[in-house]
Scaffold this motif. Sequence first.
Motif, PDB file in Angstrom:
ATOM      1  N   ALA A 268       0.826  -1.209   0.000  1.00  0.00           N
ATOM      2  CA  ALA A 268       0.000   0.000   0.000  1.00  0.00           C
ATOM      3  C   ALA A 268       0.857   1.255   0.000  1.00  0.00           C
ATOM      4  O   ALA A 268       0.558   2.233  -0.705  1.00  0.00           O
ATOM      5  N   VAL A 269       1.940   1.252   0.774  1.00  0.00           N
ATOM      6  CA  VAL A 269       2.832   2.422   0.828  1.00  0.00           C
ATOM      7  C   VAL A 269       3.412   2.718  -0.545  1.00  0.00           C
ATOM      8  O   VAL A 269       3.442   3.873  -0.992  1.00  0.00           O
ATOM      9  N   ASN A 270       3.868   1.699  -1.233  1.00  0.00           N
ATOM     10  CA  ASN A 270       4.471   1.895  -2.553  1.00  0.00           C
ATOM     11  C   ASN A 270       3.468   2.441  -3.551  1.00  0.00           C
ATOM     12  O   ASN A 270       3.795   3.298  -4.392  1.00  0.00           O
ATOM     13  N   ILE A 271       2.226   1.976  -3.487  1.00  0.00           N
ATOM     14  CA  ILE A 271       1.197   2.451  -4.417  1.00  0.00           C
ATOM     15  C   ILE A 271       0.841   3.900  -4.120  1.00  0.00           C
ATOM     16  O   ILE A 271       0.693   4.723  -5.029  1.00  0.00           O
ATOM     17  N   LEU A 272       0.705   4.242  -2.859  1.00  0.00           N
ATOM     18  CA  LEU A 272       0.396   5.628  -2.493  1.00  0.00           C
ATOM     19  C   LEU A 272       1.553   6.559  -2.856  1.00  0.00           C
ATOM     20  O   LEU A 272       1.334   7.702  -3.286  1.00  0.00           O
ATOM     21  N   LYS A 273       2.774   6.081  -2.696  1.00  0.00           N
ATOM     22  CA  LYS A 273       3.931   6.883  -3.094  1.00  0.00           C
ATOM     23  C   LYS A 273       3.916   7.140  -4.596  1.00  0.00           C
ATOM     24  O   LYS A 273       4.175   8.261  -5.062  1.00  0.00           O
ATOM     25  N   GLU A 274       3.604   6.107  -5.372  1.00  0.00           N
ATOM     26  CA  GLU A 274       3.521   6.274  -6.822  1.00  0.00           C
ATOM     27  C   GLU A 274       2.388   7.228  -7.194  1.00  0.00           C
ATOM     28  O   GLU A 274       2.524   8.065  -8.088  1.00  0.00           O
ATOM     29  N   ALA A 275       1.250   7.104  -6.497  1.00  0.00           N
ATOM     30  CA  ALA A 275       0.132   8.008  -6.744  1.00  0.00           C
ATOM     31  C   ALA A 275       0.522   9.458  -6.452  1.00  0.00           C
ATOM     32  O   ALA A 275       0.137  10.383  -7.173  1.00  0.00           O
ATOM     33  N   TYR A 276       1.292   9.656  -5.409  1.00  0.00           N
ATOM     34  CA  TYR A 276       1.785  11.006  -5.100  1.00  0.00           C
ATOM     35  C   TYR A 276       2.695  11.521  -6.208  1.00  0.00           C
ATOM     36  O   TYR A 276       2.569  12.674  -6.656  1.00  0.00           O
ATOM     37  N   ASN A 277       3.591  10.666  -6.683  1.00  0.00           N
ATOM     38  CA  ASN A 277       4.502  11.070  -7.763  1.00  0.00           C
ATOM     39  C   ASN A 277       3.751  11.378  -9.057  1.00  0.00           C
ATOM     40  O   ASN A 277       4.221  12.170  -9.877  1.00  0.00           O
ATOM     41  N   ASN A 278       2.591  10.763  -9.249  1.00  0.00           N
ATOM     42  CA  ASN A 278       1.784  10.996 -10.443  1.00  0.00           C
ATOM     43  C   ASN A 278       0.844  12.186 -10.310  1.00  0.00           C
ATOM     44  O   ASN A 278       0.073  12.481 -11.224  1.00  0.00           O
TER      45      ASN A 278
END
Length: 335
Positions: A268-278
């Motif tokens: 979940a952390v990795n997906i939210l981090k990617e969402a932030y970067n996007n």
Amino acid sequence: MYSDVKVKIDLTKPAGRLGFGIPLLLETGAESAKPYTECNELEDVIEAGFDTTTNTYKTANLIFMQDDAPATIAVEATQDTAEVWLGKAENTSKSWRQIMFTENELNIDTEIVSIIPAIEKLDDKIAFFSVATDDELTGVTKTGVNRSFVFFCDPSATGGLPVGALVGATAGLTPGSFTYKNMILKGIDPQDITDLDSIHEKGGVTFLTKAGDNVTSEGKTLGGEYLDIIDTRDYIVQQIEYQTQKQLNTTPKISYDNNGIAMLESVAVNILKEAYNNGIIATGDDGKGMYSTSYGMREDTDDADRVERRYVLGQFSFSLAGAIHEVEITGEIII
């Protein structure tokens, strides 16, 4: 000039973008059924049984001509009504996300009003409708309708559903990186609008000229929610479900202890981090992404859940970045 090296360049069309989901062009009430077929170019649409005179082909052409067109679309013809087709799990379990109905004109009073509640029951699909006049939506219930998008635009010389141009321009983009308002579209004509507020109040969006560009007038669903918010919400949920399942599939055993729980939380952390970067998630005052996760420790779980090998304490939250759609600037002239 002599050289042992030769360079050849072929002129090719740009590759489509993967985006989020596959647009589906569905012909309902057809004389004969044609199976669900995924297509990467117009020639594939013809091979699927839709010739150049059909609304399906013409709409596919509108999709593929957009700058950020999706890599893949899907086509199908069914003898069912749209409401019946949407009620079958074997149809809605396929990978399409955006659906358009390619009859020349759907009847608002009977067909569209029956499609809306059917699409609202699906938690990862969006219906895009083309309507020639905003008068057709007078009196249609809009409350709670967040998965139906209505586009008021007369078909242009290219034919097809005008909303196909909007789907073509957006389906290949990453959720969170765009909004549906002020999208520049190809292949359709701007409308002569006399009362834009009325169209928006009825839950519709149209196509007009701003600052010399032909763009969409708004980006809201029929019920008034911003469609990019629906996209981003669906995208993050889908990614967490998918990537967590992948973790379960590829790890021989995730232990029911704090180490195993940490593995799940890291997904979940990795997906939210990617969402932030996007650009999906907002940046806080501290310069960091406004998201968090909270996965309860083993000692916080119930005995019954551990016996059933069921973990239910995973939580996440985030703040959407949103977008600026209107701007007011105050100036001052000093003499």
